[in-house]
Design a protein around this motif. Structure first.
Motif, mmCIF file in Angstrom:
data_model
loop_
_atom_site.group_PDB
_atom_site.id
_atom_site.type_symbol
_atom_site.label_atom_id
_atom_site.label_comp_id
_atom_site.label_asym_id
_atom_site.label_seq_id
_atom_site.Cartn_x
_atom_site.Cartn_y
_atom_site.Cartn_z
ATOM 1 N N LEU A 280 0.821 -1.202 0.000
ATOM 2 C CA LEU A 280 0.000 0.000 0.000
ATOM 3 C C LEU A 280 0.860 1.260 0.000
ATOM 4 O O LEU A 280 0.479 2.286 -0.575
ATOM 5 N N LEU A 281 2.009 1.170 0.656
ATOM 6 C CA LEU A 281 2.928 2.306 0.701
ATOM 7 C C LEU A 281 3.889 2.305 -0.484
ATOM 8 O O LEU A 281 4.801 3.128 -0.549
ATOM 9 N N ASP A 282 3.672 1.374 -1.421
ATOM 10 C CA ASP A 282 4.418 1.298 -2.678
ATOM 11 C C ASP A 282 5.915 1.080 -2.450
ATOM 12 O O ASP A 282 6.750 1.552 -3.229
ATOM 13 N N VAL A 283 6.247 0.367 -1.363
ATOM 14 C CA VAL A 283 7.645 0.036 -1.071
ATOM 15 C C VAL A 283 7.981 -1.288 -1.748
ATOM 16 O O VAL A 283 7.278 -2.280 -1.538
ATOM 17 N N PRO A 284 9.026 -1.340 -2.573
ATOM 18 C CA PRO A 284 9.351 -2.578 -3.291
ATOM 19 C C PRO A 284 9.669 -3.733 -2.342
ATOM 20 O O PRO A 284 10.294 -3.541 -1.294
ATOM 21 N N VAL A 285 9.255 -4.933 -2.730
ATOM 22 C CA VAL A 285 9.488 -6.153 -1.955
ATOM 23 C C VAL A 285 10.122 -7.198 -2.860
ATOM 24 O O VAL A 285 9.726 -7.359 -4.025
ATOM 25 N N VAL A 286 11.110 -7.905 -2.338
ATOM 26 C CA VAL A 286 11.778 -8.995 -3.055
ATOM 27 C C VAL A 286 11.728 -10.242 -2.184
ATOM 28 O O VAL A 286 11.951 -10.169 -0.969
ATOM 29 N N VAL B 203 -1.084 6.731 1.323
ATOM 30 C CA VAL B 203 -1.095 6.829 2.781
ATOM 31 C C VAL B 203 -2.504 6.643 3.334
ATOM 32 O O VAL B 203 -2.688 6.011 4.380
ATOM 33 N N ASP B 204 -3.502 7.169 2.650
ATOM 34 C CA ASP B 204 -4.874 7.007 3.136
ATOM 35 C C ASP B 204 -5.281 5.538 3.185
ATOM 36 O O ASP B 204 -5.882 5.070 4.155
ATOM 37 N N ALA B 205 -4.946 4.786 2.148
ATOM 38 C CA ALA B 205 -5.270 3.361 2.126
ATOM 39 C C ALA B 205 -4.488 2.611 3.194
ATOM 40 O O ALA B 205 -5.013 1.684 3.841
ATOM 41 N N ALA B 206 -3.225 2.995 3.401
ATOM 42 C CA ALA B 206 -2.410 2.350 4.425
ATOM 43 C C ALA B 206 -2.968 2.630 5.814
ATOM 44 O O ALA B 206 -3.025 1.735 6.668
ATOM 45 N N GLU C 223 -6.096 3.314 6.585
ATOM 46 C CA GLU C 223 -7.332 2.546 6.727
ATOM 47 C C GLU C 223 -7.029 1.075 7.018
ATOM 48 O O GLU C 223 -7.678 0.448 7.851
ATOM 49 N N PHE C 224 -6.020 0.522 6.346
ATOM 50 C CA PHE C 224 -5.638 -0.872 6.546
ATOM 51 C C PHE C 224 -5.200 -1.115 7.987
ATOM 52 O O PHE C 224 -5.615 -2.083 8.628
ATOM 53 N N VAL C 225 -4.366 -0.230 8.501
ATOM 54 C CA VAL C 225 -3.808 -0.414 9.839
ATOM 55 C C VAL C 225 -4.846 -0.156 10.925
ATOM 56 O O VAL C 225 -5.003 -0.956 11.862
ATOM 57 N N VAL C 226 -5.573 0.947 10.801
ATOM 58 C CA VAL C 226 -6.467 1.378 11.873
ATOM 59 C C VAL C 226 -7.842 0.732 11.777
ATOM 60 O O VAL C 226 -8.375 0.216 12.778
ATOM 61 N N PHE D 195 2.374 8.195 10.006
ATOM 62 C CA PHE D 195 1.747 8.489 8.720
ATOM 63 C C PHE D 195 1.948 9.955 8.334
ATOM 64 O O PHE D 195 2.168 10.281 7.164
ATOM 65 N N GLU D 196 1.877 10.850 9.308
ATOM 66 C CA GLU D 196 2.101 12.265 9.021
ATOM 67 C C GLU D 196 3.521 12.503 8.522
ATOM 68 O O GLU D 196 3.752 13.288 7.592
#
Length: 325
Positions: free
Chosen positions: A143-149, A287-290, A292-295, A309-310
């Motif tokens: 959701l935060l668009d951080v690459p994962v391998v 960030v909004d989707a992230a 919502e996912f967490v909270v 998040f801020e």
């Protein structure tokens, strides 16, 4: 080989974040996550990260609190997750399982006697990366668009490989074994306050007059995750023996010693299971989707993550995060 032993040998310097701004870092996800997980559990009320059905997702607090350090310093993280555990590491895995079970027994006893200090300490020691923790971490990173391998085996070996073939500028881990896996440059202290440390493989080799292969031999003589060392041999003695005899097998012959699977252990460091990857490194967090996912979805106390998040939102504006390449 213990971290303290390798630190005694490693060429490490404290640097400023300004020196590494704009760099990409292959982060050993399990190593990074475990450090934030244990800290979150130790210093945060359990109710802040436990769902109604009792599932603990302290990792979500850790991720939101830990990622801004990368974003604010214009670092692009690529999180590398462990794959299969090599069979030579089975004994260590079993030993850690038994130790964790003992900690869990001690934790229950501490709770019964009302020892809050011991409870806080032992709760952090009993943490493990459950499937839920790994899965929710990966989804939040997405959701935060951080690459994962996904590494085929050791995440740290994959990080080192990515640094060796210039896929990234640095490996990122607190574990000194990055040297043994051949990472040219490693960033440490990415989970701590203050400036990072840079660990330099070539400078380490030059300092001791060793090749990479000989440094691995030093570690095997002292003991690694895959073997016990030779009794009476510490890092300084091992370096001297390698300088004198040339390689691990000559040292063992000279001392009439044996190490089970020595050749295989050597190859686990020098030629580990890794894959070539080309991850996308432009980042545009939702960030909004992230949030919502967490909270909302996982019920984490918003007060524990809002500042994180801020900071991510601020970093997007200040560093042009969504334009990273």
């Amino acid at each position: 080989m213990g971290n303290a032993d390798l630190r005694d040998l490693a060429a490490i310097e404290e640097i400023s974040f300004e020196e590494v701004a704009g760099s990409t870092v292959a982060v050993d996800a399990h190593n990074w996550l475990y450090r934030y997980l244990t800290t979150t559990v130790k210093w945060t009320s359990e109710s802040a990260y436990t769902t109604a059905d009792g599932t603990e997702v302290a990792n979500l607090i850790g991720v939101v609190q830990g990622l801004p350090k990368f974003f604010e310093h214009d670092l692009t993280p690529i999180f590398v997750f462990d794959g299969a555990v090599t069979e030579l590491k089975d004994d260590e895995v079993e030993q850690r399982r038994q130790q964790r079970e003992q900690y869990e027994d001690d934790l229950e006893a501490a709770r019964e006697r009302g020892d809050s200090v011991a409870v806080a300490r032992l709760e952090s020691r009993t943490q493990r990366l459950t499937d839920t923790i790994v899965d929710t971490t990966r989804e939040l990173l997405e959701l935060l668009d951080v690459p994962v391998v996904d590494a085929p085996a050791e995440g740290e070996a994959q990080c080192a490989h990515m640094a060796r073939n210039d896929t990234v500028d640095y490996a990122g881990t607190e574990d000194y074994d990055a040297l043994l896996f051949g990472a040219p440059l490693t960033l440490r202290q990415l989970t701590s306050k203050g400036n990072p440390e840079r660990m330099d493989l070539q400078a380490t080799l030059d300092r001791h007059g060793l090749s990479w292969e000989q440094l691995v031999d030093v570690a095997i003589l002292c003991g690694t995750d895959f073997n016990e060392g030779v009794s009476g041999i510490g890092p300084k003695t091992a370096v001297s023996l390698l300088n004198e005899h040339g390689d691990l097998f000559a040292v063992l012959d000279a001392r009439d010693e044996e190490i089970d699977h020595a050749d295989r252990i050597r190859q686990l460091f020098l030629d580990p299971a890794v894959v070539d990857v080309d991850p996308e490194t432009s980042v545009d967090p939702d960030v909004d989707a992230a949030r919502e996912f967490v909270v909302e979805q996982w019920g984490v106390d918003p007060g524990e993550v809002e500042r994180g998040f801020e900071r991510i939102e601020d970093a997007i504006v200040q560093t042009g995060l969504d334009n990273w390449t």
